[in-house]
Every structure is written in structure tokens, then in C-alpha cells.
Design a protein around this motif. Structure first.
Motif, PDB file in Angstrom:
ATOM      1  N   THR A 149       2.325   0.467  10.635  1.00  0.00           N
ATOM      2  CA  THR A 149       1.858  -0.235  11.837  1.00  0.00           C
ATOM      3  C   THR A 149       2.814  -1.336  12.284  1.00  0.00           C
ATOM      4  O   THR A 149       2.806  -1.733  13.446  1.00  0.00           O
ATOM      5  CB  THR A 149       0.506  -0.904  11.529  1.00  0.00           C
ATOM      6  N   GLY A 174       0.851  -1.198   0.000  1.00  0.00           N
ATOM      7  CA  GLY A 174       0.000   0.000   0.000  1.00  0.00           C
ATOM      8  C   GLY A 174       0.875   1.232   0.000  1.00  0.00           C
ATOM      9  O   GLY A 174       1.840   1.336  -0.764  1.00  0.00           O
ATOM     10  N   THR A 229       3.399  -7.668   4.785  1.00  0.00           N
ATOM     11  CA  THR A 229       4.749  -7.150   5.008  1.00  0.00           C
ATOM     12  C   THR A 229       5.497  -8.001   6.025  1.00  0.00           C
ATOM     13  O   THR A 229       6.678  -8.329   5.830  1.00  0.00           O
ATOM     14  CB  THR A 229       4.661  -5.679   5.476  1.00  0.00           C
TER      15      THR A 229
HETATM   16  O1  F6P Z   1      -4.663  -1.883   3.884  1.00  0.00           O
HETATM   17  C1  F6P Z   1      -4.605  -0.528   3.778  1.00  0.00           C
HETATM   18  C2  F6P Z   1      -3.423   0.060   4.470  1.00  0.00           C
HETATM   19  O2  F6P Z   1      -3.731   0.306   5.787  1.00  0.00           O
HETATM   20  C3  F6P Z   1      -2.971   1.303   3.745  1.00  0.00           C
HETATM   21  O3  F6P Z   1      -3.667   2.412   4.086  1.00  0.00           O
HETATM   22  C4  F6P Z   1      -1.536   1.328   4.064  1.00  0.00           C
HETATM   23  O4  F6P Z   1      -0.849   2.160   3.182  1.00  0.00           O
HETATM   24  C5  F6P Z   1      -1.178  -0.121   3.928  1.00  0.00           C
HETATM   25  O5  F6P Z   1      -2.299  -0.805   4.441  1.00  0.00           O
HETATM   26  C6  F6P Z   1       0.074  -0.562   4.595  1.00  0.00           C
HETATM   27  O6  F6P Z   1       0.038  -0.370   5.967  1.00  0.00           O
HETATM   28  P1  F6P Z   1       1.348  -0.400   6.845  1.00  0.00           P
HETATM   29  O7  F6P Z   1       2.242   0.673   6.358  1.00  0.00           O
HETATM   30  O8  F6P Z   1       0.882  -0.172   8.248  1.00  0.00           O
HETATM   31  O9  F6P Z   1       1.993  -1.749   6.675  1.00  0.00           O
END
Ligand code: F6P
Length: 555
Positions: A210, A156, A216
């Protein structure tokens, strides 16, 4: 105070509806015939940008009504709340301050009474010193060879922005340095990348706001296992893994030293985060100075957005014209068509920026909206698109407003190629507007020696109604600075539309349900039986998957 106005209850919306009845049957060609000044009156030249809005279904009256609409909605108040760091992302109780990340003026920006700029600059400084050491070959892997490859693992906003920028600025790539991006939990992508990198010289950047995102974290674990298979000793991880996140605790739990962590903050939305240390992969790829130029360009676009009057304000005009088509002409989608191979990832990137921001049916006051919100964003680079989907834009049954984007000066020496590319960029906007009428078709077919029966049967298929709206964005050259501007202009377009639609553009609750249910399905798959409650179709798919999977194992 951030406004909250139901747009359809404004008198300007009502007036726009009436105005639409007057204008809907007028062709773009006739608008040009009525106003010879149109090309200059409806275009904006700003720095190294020329934006032509004149091939859109707008008149002076439309613009007057747009002006009244933004007054009634309170756009200026919304902009002030946004730039001043008010908590406009109310459902997450957060400010939205990605503009602070590129505030190269250094002027204080206050959040909860504290200036955020020292924090921003401190992190930027950390990025700068890391990247400079990297490019000076001072950052070495476990075998003492200098790091010369990066793999950004994120998804994302933690992937699309940096990935798009690195691709767009390939001509600025540091020599001898290569960059890779892994986002998909489908291990085919990771496998493909791991085949190309050397564990002794690769740096993995785990990018996640997060640090809990399933894709990820799965990819990060796989990268770590692959790395340890080669490096053997666990302590070597420190030399090859860094994290970019807001969540220090989770980074530590993963096993990355906080010294190897780059921070950002909850007031940076994922899809607006490329300007933060999420842009580390950008700075590693093109050098810190170029990364800074990207920020500087975006900052110039922020100033333009803040101060230019509506008719000369590129993002505001883009937003209003988008609303005009979306809510009055009934268009469902918008095509983004870059005539620049380097921008081939741009529409993909914008899909998240726009659709995750404005794909909402609940208003700021928690009620279902009675009007359409965000359009479907799609597109591919020209001229490939011309040989694929342009048929539908020219002769299909849907009106598709298109943004055409091109750069006057190419990043290569092949003038012949570039002139042909630009000729197509310009000609398509002309063709979409002008079309080809019956008389022109008849004359052409007669000139080819066809008889009247042949002409009669072929004619309807060769007529182009034209009248398809386009906005042309011509940039002098694609540089870090101009790319920063381009991205920020689109970000602000999204902001303005969200304000007018009275929705929360900066949350993304709509992605949560799928994540939750994937957890249930995964548990069933791992247990090899359907234990969680699912509908009959979902149960059947899980069973069939388990069945097919076991057959494969048996074979
Ligand atoms: O699934 C949507 C989302 O929350 C996006 O808004 C964000 O860019 C992506 O997932 C990745 O989130 P993170 O950077 O927390 O891994």
C-alpha cells in the motif's frame, strides 16, 4: 463458481462426528497393530518430499469421509475459481493470483479477460536485469562504490516471506553481499541495522503493497534521513532507494523515482507476495537464478495441488487432518517444528500466512460461524524446542498436532551433528506416538535399584501416554526449488481449510481496528493530553505513559 457451503450442514461432517466417537479412544499404536500397511498407505512420496501422515488418528474410513466432505463442499470448483483468477476475495473484490507469479510454464492466465502473464513476466524481467546489474557491480552508490548491502524495509507480508526465505537459503547467499530486514516501528531494530551498514554501499528497498503502512513509512523516513546525513545531496537518494509497491502515486510522493519502482498488483495478497517483486530482496541475496528456482518449485507444488488425488495430495491431506483435529478433537493449536536451523523463521512466517488468512469468525455469507476456524500456529526449531516446550506436548493436558520438518542432506559438512539432529527428529515422532507405559516405567525403575515405595511414588510422573499426532515432512535437501515447494504446499493447505470453513481467507479486516485506534492514541500522546474518547483503562495507561515519560525527561 466459488462454493459457499456451511460445513456442519453436510452429511459428511455429521458422519465425521459419528466416526470421531468410534475412533477417539483408539490409540495410534493400536491403529498400527490393526494395519501393517499403514506406514506406506498413509504416506506420500512426491519428488524430493516424503510426507508421513501415518502417525495421525486416521483410518480408511476417515479418508473416505474426508473425500465425501471435499466433494460436498465443492473443493474442486473452489480450486478452479482460484487458479482461473475469479474474484474469490469478495470483500475486497479481488482475484487471488499469486500462482500466476510463479507460473513458469508461461501459459496464459486471464483476469477480467486479459492475460496477466505479460505483466508478470515484464516485472520479473525488470527484477532480473536489476539483480544481474547489481551482482555485476554495475549498480553503484553516490561515491561510485558498488552496492553490496541491502536493507529491506517492510512489515507483515512485505517482510516475513522474503526474510524467511533469505534466512533459509543462506548457503546460497551471493558472496560479499549482505542482507538486512527492518520491520518493527521500534527504532531499536533500525538502529541495530544502521550500525552494520555503510551508507555508500547500501540499497534500501522500501517494500509495501500500500505504501501507507505506518511502521514501514516511519522506518523509510528514518533511513532516508540517516542516509542524507551522510550523502548530503538529495539527488543521491535515487541511487540508494528503490520501492516495491502497488501504489505508484505514494511512491512518487515519498520521493522515489518511478524508474526505481518495482510493481505488483492488488490481486497479490501481502502474505502471498514473496513470489512477486516483493521478492526483490530474495533475488538480490541469492541471485536471480535461485529466485527463479524458488518460483519453479512453487509452480510444481501448484501442479501437484491441482492434479493429485486427495490421498496423495499433500496440501489437501494436511488441511483435512488439521480440520479433523481442530473441529473434532478440539485441538486449539498446531506446532510447526523444523529440525533445520535454516528454517528457524518458518513458523513465524506461517503464523501470518495461516492466522491472518483463516483467523475469521464470519462466514462467506456474512454470518457468524458455529464452529472453530484457524488454529494458533506456533513453533521453534528442534532440538531447541525439545529443551523448552516439548514437556507440554508430551505430558501436558492439551493435544497438540505437530508438523515435523527436516532435510536429509544438510548444507554443512558436519555429518555427526546432522545425524544427531535427524535422530531427534525421528525419535520425537516415535516418542510422541508410543509414549511409555506403566510396565516400562516399573521395569526401568527396578533396573535402577529402586524399592517399591519409591517406584510407586515416582511412576505416575514417568509415564508418557503417547498417542500425540505428528506429520513428518522429510525433504531431500533444502534448495530454492524445494523451499518453493514447501511454502506453496502450506499456502494451499491454508486455502483448502478456508474453503471448508467457508470463510474469506484472502482479506484481513481484523488488523484494521488496531491501526485506527493507534492513530487516536498517537494524537493524544503527541498533544500530551487525553483528548480522544477512550475507556478508563486506556486513558489511565496513556496518562501513566505521559507521566513516566516526563519523569524520564526531568531526570
Ligand atoms: O497489517 C496487515 C497487513 O495489511 C498485511 O496483510 C500486510 O502483509 C502488511 O500489513 C503490510 O502491508 P503493506 O505491504 O501494504 O505495507
Amino acid at each position: 463458481m466459488f462454493p459457499s457451503v456451511d460445513p456442519v450442514n453436510t452429511s459428511s461432517w455429521n458422519a465425521l462426528e459419528q466416526h470421531f466417537e468410534e475412533i477417539k479412544s483408539k490409540t495410534l499404536v493400536s491403529l498400527f497393530a490393526e494395519d501393517i500397511q499403514r506406514a506406506s498407505d498413509y504416506s506420500v512420496t512426491w519428488d524430493d518430499f516424503f510426507v508421513d501422515f501415518s502417525k495421525n488418528h486416521i483410518t480408511t474410513k476417515t479418508l473416505d469421509l474426508f473425500d465425501s466432505l471435499i466433494q460436498e463442499i465443492g473443493l474442486e470448483d473452489a480450486k478452479k475459481s482460484f487458479f482461473d483468477g475469479e474474484k474469490i476475495n469478495q470483500t475486497e473484490n479481488r482475484a487471488v493470483l499469486h500462482t500466476a507469479l510463479r507460473n513458469v510454464s508461461g501459459k496464459p492466465i486471464s483476469l477480467d479477460g486479459e492475460d496477466v502473464m505479460p505483466l508478470v513476466n515484464q516485472e520479473l524481467f525488470k527484477v532480473r536485469s536489476f539483480v544481474n546489474r547489481l551482482h555485476n557491480k554495475d549498480i553503484r552508490g553516490y561515491s561510485q562504490r558498488p552496492i553490496n548491502q541491502i536493507v529491506n524495509i517492510g512489515i507483515g507480508g512485505s517482510d516475513l516471506g522474503p526474510n524467511m526465505v533469505v534466512k533459509a537459503l543462506k548457503p546460497y547467499q551471493i558472496e560479499g553481499f549482505s542482507s538486512h530486514f527492518v520491520s518493527n516501528v521500534d527504532a531499536s531494530q533500525m538502529t541495530e541495522v544502521l550500525e552494520q551498514v555503510d551508507p555508500e554501499t547500501t540499497l534500501f528497498i522500501i517494500a509495501s503493497k500500500t505504501f501507507t503502512t505506518q511502521e514501514t513509512m516511519t522506518n523509510a523516513n528514518t533511513a532516508r534521513s540517516w542516509f542524507l546525513k551522510h550523502a548530503k545531496e538529495k539527488h543521491h537518494i535515487a541511487k540508494h532507494f528503490v520501492a516495491v509497491s502497488t501504489n505508484q502515486q505514494k511512491v512518487i510522493e515519498f520521493g522515489i523515482d518511478p524508474d526505481n519502482m518495482f510493481l505488483f498488483w492488488d490481486w497479490v495478497g501481502g502474505r502471498y507476495s514473496l513470489w512477486s517483486s516483493i521478492g526483490l530482496s530474495i533475488a538480490c541475496s541469492i541471485g536471480y537464478d535461485n529466485f527463479y528456482q524458488l518460483l519453479a518449485g512453487a509452480h510444481e507444488a501448484d501442479n501437484h495441488f491441482k492434479s493429485a488425488p486427495m490421498r496423495h495430495n499433500i496440501p489437501t491431506m494436511m488441511a483435512l487432518i488439521g480440520i479433523w483435529y481442530n473441529n473434532f478433537f478440539g485441538c486449539e493449536s498446531q506446532a510447526i517444528l523444523p529440525y533445520d536451523h535454516l528454517l528457524s523463521f518458518f513458523s513465524k512466517y506461517l503464523q501470518q500466512g495461516d492466522m491472518e488468512s483463516n483467523g475469521k469468525y464470519i462466514s462467506r455469507i456474512g454470518e457468524k460461524v458455529s464452529y472453530q476456524t484457524g488454529p494458533i500456529i506456533w513453533g521453534e526449531p528442534g532440538t531447541n524446542g525439545q529443551h523448552a516446550f516439548y514437556q507440554l506436548i508430551h505430558q501436558g493436558t492439551k493435544m497438540i498436532p505437530c508438523d515435523f520438518i527436516a532435510c536429509a542432506q544438510p548444507a554443512h559438512p558436519y555429518t555427526d551433528h546432522h545425524e544427531k539432529l535427524i535422530a531427534n527428529f525421528i525419535a520425537q515422532t516415535e516418542a510422541l506416538m508410543q509414549g511409555k507405559n506403566e510396565q516400562q516405567v516399573i521395569a526401568e525403575l527396578e533396573a535402577q535399584g529402586m524399592d517399591s515405595a519409591q517406584i510407586k511414588s515416582l511412576k505416575p510422573h514417568k509415564v508418557f501416554q503417547g498417542n500425540c499426532p505428528t506429520t513428518a515432512i522429510l525433504i531431500k535437501k533444502l534448495t530454492p526449488n524445494s523451499l518453493g515447494k514447501l511454502i506453496a504446499l502450506y499456502e494451499h493447505k491454508i486455502f483448502v481449510q478456508g474453503v471448508i470453513w467457508n470463510i474469506h481467507s484472502f482479506d484481513q479486516w481484523g488488523v484494521e481496528l488496531g491501526k485506527q485506534l493507534a492513530g487516536n492514541v498517537l494524537r493524544d500522546i503527541q498533544a500530551e493530553k487525553v483528548e480522544n474518547k477512550h475507556d478508563p483503562s486506556t486513558q489511565k495507561i496513556i496518562k501513566m505513559y505521559l507521566d513516566f515519560r516526563s519523569q524520564l525527561v526531568d531526570e
